[in-house]
Design a protein around this motif. Structure first.
Motif, short mmCIF file in Angstrom:
data_model
loop_
_atom_site.label_atom_id
_atom_site.label_comp_id
_atom_site.label_asym_id
_atom_site.label_seq_id
_atom_site.Cartn_x
_atom_site.Cartn_y
_atom_site.Cartn_z
N LEU A 134 0.81 -1.22 0.00
CA LEU A 134 0.00 0.00 0.00
C LEU A 134 0.85 1.27 0.00
N GLY A 135 2.15 1.12 -0.27
CA GLY A 135 3.01 2.28 -0.41
C GLY A 135 3.80 2.68 0.83
N HIS A 136 3.63 1.97 1.96
CA HIS A 136 4.40 2.34 3.15
C HIS A 136 5.85 1.89 2.98
N LYS A 137 6.76 2.60 3.65
CA LYS A 137 8.20 2.41 3.47
C LYS A 137 8.79 1.64 4.65
N GLY A 138 9.92 0.96 4.39
CA GLY A 138 10.60 0.23 5.44
C GLY A 138 12.01 -0.10 5.02
N ALA A 139 12.68 -0.90 5.85
CA ALA A 139 14.04 -1.35 5.55
C ALA A 139 14.19 -2.80 5.98
N ALA A 140 14.83 -3.60 5.13
CA ALA A 140 15.11 -5.00 5.42
C ALA A 140 16.60 -5.13 5.74
N VAL A 141 16.92 -5.63 6.95
CA VAL A 141 18.30 -5.73 7.42
C VAL A 141 18.68 -7.20 7.53
N THR A 142 19.83 -7.58 6.94
CA THR A 142 20.35 -8.94 7.04
C THR A 142 21.73 -8.88 7.68
N TYR A 143 21.91 -9.64 8.77
CA TYR A 143 23.17 -9.65 9.52
C TYR A 143 23.90 -10.96 9.23
N LYS A 144 25.18 -10.88 8.91
CA LYS A 144 25.98 -12.06 8.61
C LYS A 144 26.86 -12.40 9.80
N GLY A 145 26.26 -12.80 10.89
CA GLY A 145 27.01 -13.07 12.11
C GLY A 145 27.33 -14.55 12.29
N GLY A 146 27.62 -14.91 13.53
CA GLY A 146 27.97 -16.29 13.85
C GLY A 146 26.76 -17.19 13.96
N ALA A 147 27.02 -18.48 14.15
CA ALA A 147 25.97 -19.50 14.17
C ALA A 147 24.96 -19.30 15.30
N ASN A 148 25.37 -18.70 16.40
CA ASN A 148 24.48 -18.53 17.55
C ASN A 148 24.02 -17.09 17.74
N ASP A 149 24.18 -16.25 16.75
CA ASP A 149 23.84 -14.84 16.87
C ASP A 149 22.39 -14.57 16.49
N TYR A 150 21.75 -13.69 17.25
CA TYR A 150 20.42 -13.20 16.95
C TYR A 150 20.48 -11.67 16.91
#
Length: 110
Positions: free
Chosen positions: A47-63
């Protein structure tokens, strides 16, 4: 190791550690931009609203979670929205309300 090299390494470590806590200004770009060990891209909802998609390339146990500062078009009000907590390698997307734009993008370790 020389004192100059130690100083440079210490400055780099401090910068890297702080990068996840500091918001990086949003820029208009088609290619994903990057934060420390992250990439992000701007997204537009159905519907035209804006946002941002973030991808983190961390370790196996990272959140982590991505978040954004938004600014309303009508009155200039600035507010903060957070995306869901996800595992490293996944994408956390945060959205502004309608009638607002993304002005800063963040990632935060969870």
């Amino acid at each position: 190791m020389s004192a100059q090299r130690r100083s440079a390494l210490a400055a780099a470590a401090i910068t890297a550690a702080g990068a996840g806590l500091l918001g990086m200004p949003a820029t208009a770009s088609a290619a994903p931009a990057s934060l420390y060990n992250c990439t992000y891209g701007y997204v537009t909802g159905s519907l035209g609203h804006k946002g941002a998609a973030v991808t983190y390339k961390g370790g196996a146990n990272d959140y982590f979670f991505g978040s954004i500062d938004c600014q309303r078009f009508d009155n200039g009000y600035v507010y903060h929205h957070e995306g869901p907590i996800v595992h490293a390698g996944q994408t956390s997307t945060a959205w502004c309300d309608y009638n607002a734009k993304v002005i800063r993008v963040f990632y935060t370790a969870a």
